[in-house]
Design a protein around this motif. Structure first.
Motif, PDB file in Angstrom:
ATOM      1  N   ARG A 399       0.839  -1.209   0.000  1.00 27.38           N
ATOM      2  CA  ARG A 399       0.000   0.000   0.000  1.00 27.38           C
ATOM      3  C   ARG A 399       0.871   1.256   0.000  1.00 27.38           C
ATOM      4  NH1 ARG A 399      -3.052  -2.572   4.060  1.00 27.38           N
ATOM      5  NH2 ARG A 399      -2.468  -1.025   5.647  1.00 27.38           N
ATOM      6  N   PHE A 400       1.924   1.215   0.786  1.00 33.32           N
ATOM      7  CA  PHE A 400       2.825   2.373   0.854  1.00 33.32           C
ATOM      8  C   PHE A 400       3.501   2.622  -0.498  1.00 33.32           C
ATOM      9  CE2 PHE A 400       7.234   3.819   1.446  1.00 33.32           C
ATOM     10  CZ  PHE A 400       6.992   5.091   1.961  1.00 33.32           C
ATOM     11  N   ARG A 401       4.061   1.574  -1.092  1.00 31.38           N
ATOM     12  CA  ARG A 401       4.779   1.748  -2.360  1.00 31.38           C
ATOM     13  C   ARG A 401       3.831   2.159  -3.488  1.00 31.38           C
ATOM     14  NH1 ARG A 401       8.918  -3.460  -1.895  1.00 31.38           N
ATOM     15  NH2 ARG A 401      10.547  -2.350  -0.725  1.00 31.38           N
ATOM     16  N   ASP A 402       2.622   1.637  -3.474  1.00 33.89           N
ATOM     17  CA  ASP A 402       1.639   2.037  -4.487  1.00 33.89           C
ATOM     18  C   ASP A 402       1.352   3.531  -4.392  1.00 33.89           C
ATOM     19  OD1 ASP A 402       1.442  -0.519  -5.456  1.00 33.89           O
ATOM     20  OD2 ASP A 402      -0.424  -1.011  -4.397  1.00 33.89           O
ATOM     21  N   LYS A 403       1.231   4.029  -3.166  1.00 30.32           N
ATOM     22  CA  LYS A 403       0.946   5.454  -2.971  1.00 30.32           C
ATOM     23  C   LYS A 403       2.130   6.309  -3.426  1.00 30.32           C
ATOM     24  CE  LYS A 403      -2.203   7.090  -1.353  1.00 30.32           C
ATOM     25  NZ  LYS A 403      -3.407   7.709  -1.960  1.00 30.32           N
ATOM     26  N   VAL A 404       3.349   5.863  -3.120  1.00 28.77           N
ATOM     27  CA  VAL A 404       4.539   6.600  -3.560  1.00 28.77           C
ATOM     28  C   VAL A 404       4.574   6.680  -5.086  1.00 28.77           C
ATOM     29  CG1 VAL A 404       7.065   6.608  -3.642  1.00 28.77           C
ATOM     30  CG2 VAL A 404       5.888   6.033  -1.504  1.00 28.77           C
ATOM     31  N   ASN A 405       4.288   5.568  -5.742  1.00 29.50           N
ATOM     32  CA  ASN A 405       4.274   5.558  -7.212  1.00 29.50           C
ATOM     33  C   ASN A 405       3.193   6.479  -7.768  1.00 29.50           C
ATOM     34  OD1 ASN A 405       6.417   3.723  -7.376  1.00 29.50           O
ATOM     35  ND2 ASN A 405       5.044   1.941  -7.326  1.00 29.50           N
ATOM     36  N   GLN A 406       2.020   6.457  -7.141  1.00 28.85           N
ATOM     37  CA  GLN A 406       0.939   7.340  -7.578  1.00 28.85           C
ATOM     38  C   GLN A 406       1.319   8.810  -7.413  1.00 28.85           C
ATOM     39  OE1 GLN A 406      -2.569   6.298  -5.326  1.00 28.85           O
ATOM     40  NE2 GLN A 406      -2.440   4.131  -5.906  1.00 28.85           N
ATOM     41  N   ASN A 407       2.131   9.094  -6.408  1.00 31.05           N
ATOM     42  CA  ASN A 407       2.533  10.465  -6.105  1.00 31.05           C
ATOM     43  C   ASN A 407       3.729  10.928  -6.929  1.00 31.05           C
ATOM     44  OD1 ASN A 407       0.593  10.342  -4.133  1.00 31.05           O
ATOM     45  ND2 ASN A 407       2.028  10.154  -2.429  1.00 31.05           N
ATOM     46  N   GLY A 408       4.198  10.100  -7.849  1.00 31.18           N
ATOM     47  CA  GLY A 408       5.375  10.473  -8.616  1.00 31.18           C
ATOM     48  C   GLY A 408       6.635  10.493  -7.780  1.00 31.18           C
ATOM     49  N   GLY A 409       6.683   9.646  -6.736  1.00 32.66           N
ATOM     50  CA  GLY A 409       7.865   9.542  -5.882  1.00 32.66           C
ATOM     51  C   GLY A 409       7.750  10.303  -4.585  1.00 32.66           C
ATOM     52  N   LYS A 410       6.765  11.174  -4.432  1.00 38.48           N
ATOM     53  CA  LYS A 410       6.600  11.921  -3.180  1.00 38.48           C
ATOM     54  C   LYS A 410       6.047  11.008  -2.090  1.00 38.48           C
ATOM     55  CE  LYS A 410       6.222  16.798  -4.343  1.00 38.48           C
ATOM     56  NZ  LYS A 410       7.258  17.137  -3.348  1.00 38.48           N
ATOM     57  N   LEU A 411       6.514  11.215  -0.862  1.00 37.87           N
ATOM     58  CA  LEU A 411       6.106  10.370   0.243  1.00 37.87           C
ATOM     59  C   LEU A 411       4.737  10.797   0.792  1.00 37.87           C
ATOM     60  CD1 LEU A 411       9.437  10.073   2.274  1.00 37.87           C
ATOM     61  CD2 LEU A 411       8.556   8.536   0.522  1.00 37.87           C
ATOM     62  N   PRO A 412       3.933   9.821   1.201  1.00 37.53           N
ATOM     63  CA  PRO A 412       2.666  10.136   1.892  1.00 37.53           C
ATOM     64  C   PRO A 412       2.884  10.209   3.390  1.00 37.53           C
ATOM     65  CG  PRO A 412       2.787   7.791   1.492  1.00 37.53           C
ATOM     66  CD  PRO A 412       4.075   8.372   0.941  1.00 37.53           C
ATOM     67  N   ARG A 413       1.890  10.739   4.103  1.00 37.74           N
ATOM     68  CA  ARG A 413       1.879  10.558   5.547  1.00 37.74           C
ATOM     69  C   ARG A 413       1.691   9.066   5.821  1.00 37.74           C
ATOM     70  NH1 ARG A 413      -1.853  11.908   8.554  1.00 37.74           N
ATOM     71  NH2 ARG A 413      -0.757  12.698  10.391  1.00 37.74           N
ATOM     72  N   LEU A 414       2.401   8.542   6.805  1.00 42.52           N
ATOM     73  CA  LEU A 414       2.304   7.116   7.142  1.00 42.52           C
ATOM     74  C   LEU A 414       1.974   7.016   8.625  1.00 42.52           C
ATOM     75  CD1 LEU A 414       2.584   4.197   6.254  1.00 42.52           C
ATOM     76  CD2 LEU A 414       5.053   4.362   6.623  1.00 42.52           C
ATOM     77  N   VAL A 415       0.804   6.472   8.895  1.00 41.83           N
ATOM     78  CA  VAL A 415       0.280   6.505  10.260  1.00 41.83           C
ATOM     79  C   VAL A 415       0.031   5.082  10.763  1.00 41.83           C
ATOM     80  CG1 VAL A 415      -1.593   7.320  11.750  1.00 41.83           C
ATOM     81  CG2 VAL A 415      -0.815   8.726   9.815  1.00 41.83           C
ATOM     82  N   ALA A 416       0.600   4.762  11.925  1.00 44.02           N
ATOM     83  CA  ALA A 416       0.361   3.477  12.570  1.00 44.02           C
ATOM     84  C   ALA A 416      -0.550   3.679  13.770  1.00 44.02           C
ATOM     85  CB  ALA A 416       1.681   2.849  13.022  1.00 44.02           C
ATOM     86  N   ASN A 417      -1.713   3.044  13.755  1.00 44.30           N
ATOM     87  CA  ASN A 417      -2.671   3.152  14.862  1.00 44.30           C
ATOM     88  C   ASN A 417      -2.617   1.895  15.721  1.00 44.30           C
ATOM     89  OD1 ASN A 417      -3.944   5.722  14.184  1.00 44.30           O
ATOM     90  ND2 ASN A 417      -4.691   4.660  12.370  1.00 44.30           N
ATOM     91  N   ASN A 418      -2.527   2.091  17.013  1.00 38.90           N
ATOM     92  CA  ASN A 418      -2.426   0.963  17.947  1.00 38.90           C
ATOM     93  C   ASN A 418      -3.812   0.419  18.262  1.00 38.90           C
ATOM     94  OD1 ASN A 418      -1.543  -0.912  19.776  1.00 38.90           O
ATOM     95  ND2 ASN A 418      -1.275   0.560  21.433  1.00 38.90           N
TER      96      ASN A 418
END
Length: 420
Positions: A399-418
């Motif tokens: 999911r993370f890598r797909d979002k990076v590719n969609q963004n043209g290499g820009k990083l998304p916010r990445l949130v881990a919920n406990n």
């Protein structure tokens, strides 16, 4: 009295005496005033000479040297008022000459606590002063690893995890020695934090120096959720005690299958939940995905106006590998606030750091304006999903890598919920 005098000669005498006294008083006032100003100037000059070197934080990714040791018995000497710390002084000298901005100094609790039950911070103060006079920022790491058991009478064998120097979070060690260690540090170095000489203090817990980094069952008791709760609770106790000083959380490597087995890194947002936990540090593993680490660290730090520090460690002594060079540049490109270099601290290790800094200068990364954190989109996951999938691999990473590719290499916010 003069009003009662009728004789003109007497009047002239007293007038002359008054004028003489006034002139003499004026002369004395100027002379003593000048002397007082001289003393005041000398005092100010002396104060300035003893003042710490304070610099504003630069707007570029800072380079730090991480010293993992330096307080062993053979590393320093105290002869009366003269203190030397040859090993750490050499690291400071190297960091300054190589063009680094700061140094992370790890202070073992075993060094500060003495056999007679007292504590001694003189060598620590000497090393901090030495680094400051070389123009380096400081991050202080409180290594709470009581390997010399005889210094801590309240400890017993059951408090240690798996025979290592790590202490279980249920141990009274955290209520006694750890808190004393942190309180004494705060009392001695609070002013250093106020003037910006020390950026933050990082309490550390395990034999790998991170919170929950050692995933062995012996380090934490109970279920996965209980382990997380214990880790967060103890760090937050220390953060409260150290408040309002900025505290850093040294949280291991975010991207690692070991995160499914109780590592504190999997809930870095929970660890950073205290107001004064402002520095988020991780050690990325170059065999995994450094962008994942950067996105999680930057999201966690920047959401609260804090700072993200990444430390690169896994280069063989004397060898600058392609993965290390690429990883360091990736950290710069992502906008990390601090990039730390932690290699073997001999000539071979210094050669690695020197070559990396040279590569950064060649590529234009060195001291260029810091890349602003402008995430595009968001990717979330839960600790329940993390546990069920054996770590950050698989669906989470996809999911993370797909979002990076969609963004043209820009990083998304990445949130881990406990959720455990």
């Amino acid at each position: 009295m003069m009003g009662q005098l009728s004789n003109p000669k007497q009047k002239r005498f007293w007038v002359a005496l008054t004028l003489f006294g006034s002139v003499l008083g004026l002369i004395l006032w100027k002379w003593l005033g000048r002397k007082g100003e001289t003393k005041k100037t000398a005092a100010v000059t002396k104060l300035a000479a003893n003042a710490r070197m304070v610099k504003p934080l630069p707007n570029y990714t800072m380079l730090f040297l991480d010293t993992l040791e330096g307080f062993s018995d053979g590393d320093y000497a105290v002869n009366g008022d003269v203190i030397t710390a040859e090993y750490l002084e050499k690291q400071v000298d190297f960091a300054a000459s190589a063009g680094m901005d700061g140094i992370l100094i790890a202070i073992p609790i075993d060094h500060v606590f003495q056999t007679d039950g007292t504590t001694n911070w003189k060598v620590v103060e000497h090393v901090f002063t030495y680094a400051n006079q070389k123009g380096l920022f400081i991050i202080a790491k409180l290594r709470m690893l009581p390997a010399k058991t005889y210094l801590f009478p309240l400890l017993n064998v059951a408090d240690y995890a798996g025979g290592s120097s790590s202490i279980k979070f249920t141990s009274p060690f955290w209520d006694t020695y750890a808190k004393q260690f942190a309180q004494e540090y705060k009392d001695r170095f609070g002013d250093w934090h106020k003037d910006g000489s020390i950026l933050c203090v990082m309490p550390t817990s395990s034999d790998q120096q991170e919170w929950g980094y050692n995933s062995s069952a012996g380090l934490h008791e109970g279920s996965y959720g209980q382990r997380i709760a214990q880790t967060v609770h103890r760090l937050h106790e220390l953060a409260d005690l150290l408040s309002p000083l900025y505290v850093g959380v040294d949280s291991g490597s975010f991207y690692d299958s070991g995160a499914a087995n109780g590592r504190g890194t999997s809930v870095v947002r929970d660890l950073a939940a205290k107001t004064n936990v402002m520095y988020i540090k991780d050690n990325p593993d170059h065999t995994y995905d450094i962008q994942f680490d950067a996105a999680l660290g930057l999201t966690t730090a920047k959401d609260k106006g804090g700072f993200y520090m990444v430390e690169h460690t896994n280069s063989p002594p004397g060898q600058v590998t392609e993965s290390v060079t690429r990883g360091v540049k990736t950290s710069f490109d992502a906008g990390a606030d601090i990039v730390g270099l932690a290699f073997v601290y001999d000539e071979a290790g210094q050669a690695v750091a020197t070559e990396i800094i040279g590569n950064l200068k060649t590529s234009g990364h060195y001291r260029r304006p810091k890349v602003a954190w402008n995430p595009v989109g968001e990717v979330t996951y839960t600790t329940g999903e993390l546990q069920a999938n054996g770590g950050h691999g698989g669906a989470i990473l996809n999911r993370f890598r797909d979002k990076v590719n969609q963004n043209g290499g820009k990083l998304p916010r990445l949130v881990a919920n406990n959720t455990l």
